[in-house]
Design an enzyme around this catalytic site. Structure first.
Site, PDB file in Angstrom:
ATOM      1  N   LYS A 193       0.792  -0.945  -0.017  1.00  0.00           N
ATOM      2  CA  LYS A 193       0.031   0.001  -0.071  1.00  0.00           C
ATOM      3  C   LYS A 193       0.964   1.249   0.032  1.00  0.00           C
ATOM      4  O   LYS A 193       1.556   1.628   1.023  1.00  0.00           O
ATOM      5  CB  LYS A 193      -1.106   0.235   1.106  1.00  0.00           C
ATOM      6  CG  LYS A 193      -2.027   0.974   1.031  1.00  0.00           C
ATOM      7  CD  LYS A 193      -2.572   1.662   2.227  1.00  0.00           C
ATOM      8  CE  LYS A 193      -1.810   3.072   2.632  1.00  0.00           C
ATOM      9  NZ  LYS A 193      -1.804   4.307   1.858  1.00  0.00           N
ATOM     10  N   GLY A 246       6.793   4.751   8.459  1.00  0.00           N
ATOM     11  CA  GLY A 246       6.037   6.125   8.449  1.00  0.00           C
ATOM     12  C   GLY A 246       6.202   6.442   9.940  1.00  0.00           C
ATOM     13  O   GLY A 246       7.062   6.252  10.714  1.00  0.00           O
ATOM     14  N   SER A 247       5.004   7.235  10.514  1.00  0.00           N
ATOM     15  CA  SER A 247       5.080   7.887  11.570  1.00  0.00           C
ATOM     16  C   SER A 247       5.022   7.063  12.749  1.00  0.00           C
ATOM     17  O   SER A 247       4.119   5.989  12.635  1.00  0.00           O
ATOM     18  CB  SER A 247       3.850   8.986  11.743  1.00  0.00           C
ATOM     19  OG  SER A 247       2.778   8.362  11.575  1.00  0.00           O
ATOM     20  N   THR A 248       5.622   7.157  13.842  1.00  0.00           N
ATOM     21  CA  THR A 248       5.496   6.465  15.226  1.00  0.00           C
ATOM     22  C   THR A 248       4.089   6.415  15.446  1.00  0.00           C
ATOM     23  O   THR A 248       3.726   5.248  15.914  1.00  0.00           O
ATOM     24  CB  THR A 248       6.339   7.349  16.171  1.00  0.00           C
ATOM     25  OG1 THR A 248       7.795   7.133  15.955  1.00  0.00           O
ATOM     26  CG2 THR A 248       6.438   6.612  17.785  1.00  0.00           C
ATOM     27  N   GLU A 249       3.290   7.431  15.476  1.00  0.00           N
ATOM     28  CA  GLU A 249       1.845   7.338  15.902  1.00  0.00           C
ATOM     29  C   GLU A 249       1.020   6.046  14.947  1.00  0.00           C
ATOM     30  O   GLU A 249       0.466   5.202  15.789  1.00  0.00           O
ATOM     31  CB  GLU A 249       1.258   8.599  15.698  1.00  0.00           C
ATOM     32  CG  GLU A 249      -0.382   8.956  16.184  1.00  0.00           C
ATOM     33  CD  GLU A 249      -0.856  10.234  15.700  1.00  0.00           C
ATOM     34  OE1 GLU A 249      -0.276  10.938  15.061  1.00  0.00           O
ATOM     35  OE2 GLU A 249      -2.313   9.985  15.601  1.00  0.00           O
ATOM     36  N   GLY A 251       2.658   3.880  13.527  1.00  0.00           N
ATOM     37  CA  GLY A 251       3.175   2.458  13.886  1.00  0.00           C
ATOM     38  C   GLY A 251       2.747   1.834  15.046  1.00  0.00           C
ATOM     39  O   GLY A 251       2.338   0.525  15.179  1.00  0.00           O
ATOM     40  N   GLU A 268       9.645   0.943  10.680  1.00  0.00           N
ATOM     41  CA  GLU A 268      10.733   2.034  10.667  1.00  0.00           C
ATOM     42  C   GLU A 268      10.028   3.329  10.785  1.00  0.00           C
ATOM     43  O   GLU A 268       9.118   3.637   9.864  1.00  0.00           O
ATOM     44  CB  GLU A 268      11.230   2.023   9.140  1.00  0.00           C
ATOM     45  CG  GLU A 268      11.752   0.670   8.861  1.00  0.00           C
ATOM     46  CD  GLU A 268      13.190   0.536   9.391  1.00  0.00           C
ATOM     47  OE1 GLU A 268      13.728   1.483  10.110  1.00  0.00           O
ATOM     48  OE2 GLU A 268      13.793  -0.554   9.375  1.00  0.00           O
ATOM     49  N   CYS A 302      13.333  10.818   7.355  1.00  0.00           N
ATOM     50  CA  CYS A 302      13.130  10.245   8.621  1.00  0.00           C
ATOM     51  C   CYS A 302      14.395  10.268   9.413  1.00  0.00           C
ATOM     52  O   CYS A 302      14.317  10.413  10.701  1.00  0.00           O
ATOM     53  CB  CYS A 302      12.688   8.611   8.501  1.00  0.00           C
ATOM     54  SG  CYS A 302      13.793   7.491   7.649  1.00  0.00           S
ATOM     55  N   GLU A 399       8.975  15.454  15.889  1.00  0.00           N
ATOM     56  CA  GLU A 399       9.518  15.402  14.315  1.00  0.00           C
ATOM     57  C   GLU A 399       8.886  16.589  13.669  1.00  0.00           C
ATOM     58  O   GLU A 399       7.669  16.291  13.448  1.00  0.00           O
ATOM     59  CB  GLU A 399       9.205  14.075  14.012  1.00  0.00           C
ATOM     60  CG  GLU A 399       9.816  13.863  12.674  1.00  0.00           C
ATOM     61  CD  GLU A 399       9.674  12.539  12.123  1.00  0.00           C
ATOM     62  OE1 GLU A 399       8.727  11.814  12.274  1.00  0.00           O
ATOM     63  OE2 GLU A 399      10.877  11.899  11.622  1.00  0.00           O
TER      64      GLU A 399
END
Ligand code: NAP
Ligand code: MG
Length: 498
Positions: A193, A246-249, A251, A268, A302, A399
């Site tokens: 995706k 992508g973003s930590t959130e 993730g 990642e 990143c 970030e």
């Protein structure tokens, strides 16, 4: 169509502005819902095409196609060396089409076409080539057991199965290559995706994979929104592994969704990477290095070196030097040949980055903006240096994912004290150290909590070298054999011989 279309080759224009399906079981098709997503040129803000808005129903079809291709058919029985040959041929084709891919990426993402040509496309090619070499070399081992008795014991390393891969918009082709290459080498089948903003190069890759002879269903591409297609993929009960960048959130949401069938997860995620410049650094190298560390790809990297720690003795020179590096940049549409700094990905992201600059100002930091001529239209932001940003300010902790650098001076000579400041972040993706002293460099490298530490360089990647994050920057290591491990599982076999 936008106003830079004349800069596209006829092949790229005809692909980009044509009709797009998503790829399921070897067929290009619309979403079951018939809905679509508009795709924009970040240099102008104009829509240039649309792609299917896949959702849970399309993900389910794609997972079924991937399961069929994994369980039987030519891929399941293909010798590993043959898989490797297909991956290698794919790399060759991408390389032949370097100009086409670079233009398509620039149109879709906004990045300077010269950088896409010099960095993105070659990185993707190198990644496929490197992983092609692993395909025929993925083995278990014979194991001498630790306890008394005669046994034959060994392990087998098998493809993990059907994998879902969700990627971001900042390096669309490179991220696709990071994900696809090791999964293909290991013998998995895939549902990819791409980011809603940047589906173009992934779709082009899908066409090329069919052309070089990958069997139907090995790669399926579901274009769609994260909240629908992405979430359905992460939660799907017949997906054996989910890989996400992508973003930590998001993730964390992926990890939660994956618990439904306990699929394997690799992540990642974001970063707030420190760049530490010691008093003995070669400033002729450190200044352009630190500038590139944050401003490359408009700061949408990143591993961007977004927190600069400069020893008091070199602080002024560094800030001045980076400011004059900004002056050398050419901000403009990515497709124009001279551009070195393109637009941000979207209007929404531009607001977010500008919002952070404003937050920094309100928090009491000093904003030193570049004053580059600003093109009309598009999502452009001037490269910005924030000086005097205290460690507890939001701009120092969160970030920003844009060309915004926070600079602080340090007076310490104790490495532990410097490391403590650099490590005071929830992230742990990367760091760079700038010094001529070998002992400082390696002692400091040991003290930094990050998946990658660079010495006198930044953002230098190689398909052979582990890449990934500590702390909230992720789970798992991509690159090298580590990446193959993410897409395979180990089976133990034991037989008593008496
Ligand atoms: P994002 O919002 O996390 O999106 C990344 C991908 O996840 C997109 O394909 C997105 O779809 C999808 N997604 C969004 N919500 C989802 C959900 N609930 N379930 C499943 N999938 C979902 O990140 P972004 O803002 O696009 O990208 C920037 C971030 O990526 C930064 O934090 C950056 O540090 C990180 N990043 C990390 C690395 C690394 O290697 N560590 C590399 C590049 C970027 P949509 O496109 O529809 O939103
Ligand atoms: Mg997003």
């Amino acid at each position: 169509m936008g106003c830079y279309d004349t800069l596209l080759s006829p092949q790229v224009a005809s692909f980009a502005f044509g009709a797009h399906g998503m790829l399921i079981g070897g067929r290009w098709q619309s979403a079951q819902s018939s809905k679509t997503i508009d795709v924009f040129d970040p240099a102008t803000g104009r829509k240039f095409t649309e792609v299917p808005a896949g959702d849970a129903a399309d993900v389910d079809l794609a997972v079924r196609a991937a399961r069929r291709a994994f369980a039987d058919g030519p891929w399941a029985t293909m010798p590993a060396a043959e898989r490797g040959r297909l991956i290698w041929q794919l790399a060759d084709r991408i390389e032949e089409l370097v100009d086409e891919f670079a233009q398509l990426e620039s149109l879709d993402n906004g990045k300077p076409v010269q950088q896409a040509k010099a960095v993105d496309v070659p990185e993707a090619v190198a990644r496929f080539r490197y992983m092609a070499g692993w395909a025929g070399k993925i083995n278990g081992e014979t194991v001498g057991l630790s306890q008394r008795g005669e046994y034959h014991a060994y392990t087998l390393r098998r493809p993990i199965g059907v994998v879902g891969q969700i990627i971001p918009w900042n390096f669309p082709l490179v991220m696709a290559a990071y994900k696809l290459a090791p999964a293909l080498a290991a013998g998995c089948t895939i549902i990819l995706k791409p980011a809603e903003q940047t589906p173009m190069t992934a779709l082009r890759l899908g066409h090329l994979m069919a052309e070089v002879g990958f069997p139907d269903g090995v790669l399926n591409i579901v274009t769609g929104y994260g909240e629908t297609a992405g979430a359905a993929l992460a939660a799907h009960g017949d997906v054996d592994k989910i890989a996400f960048t992508g973003s930590t959130e998001v993730g964390k949401a992926i990890a939660r969704a994956a618990t439904q069938n306990l699929k394997q997860v690799s992540l990642e995620l974001g970063g707030k990477s420190p760049v530490i410049v010691f008093p003995d650094a070669d400033l002729d190298r450190a200044i352009p290095g630190a500038a590139a560390a944050i401003f490359f790809n408009q700061g949408q990297t990143c591993t961007a070196g977004s927190r600069l720690f400069a020893h008091r003795t070199v602080y002024e020179k560094l800030v001045e030097g980076i400011h004059s590096e900004i002056g050398k940049m050419v901000m403009g549409p990515g497709l124009e040949a001279g551009t070195t700094l393109g637009p941000l990905i979207s209007a929404e992201h531009l607001d977010r980055v500008n919002g952070y600059i404003e937050i920094g100002r309100r928090e009491g930091a000093t904003i030193v903006s570049g004053t580059l001529p600003r093109p009309r239209g598009g999502y452009f932001v001037n490269p910005t240096i924030i000086v005097g940003a205290a460690p507890d300010m939001r701009v120092s902790r969160e970030e920003i994912f844009g060309p915004v650098l926070c600079v602080t001076a340090f007076d310490d000579d104790e490495l532990d004290a410097i490391a403590m400041k650099a490590n005071a972040t929830e992230f742990g993706l990367a760091a760079s150290l700038w010094t001529r002293d070998l002992s400082t460099a390696h002692r400091m490298a040991a003290r930094i909590d990050a998946g990658t530490v660079w010495i006198n360089t930044h953002n230098h990647f190689d398909p052979a070298l582990a890449f990934g994050g500590m702390k909230q920057s992720g789970w798992g290591r991509e690159s090298g054999f580590h990446a193959v491990e993410l897409y395979s599982s180990v089976k133990a076999v034991l037989a008593p011989l008496n």
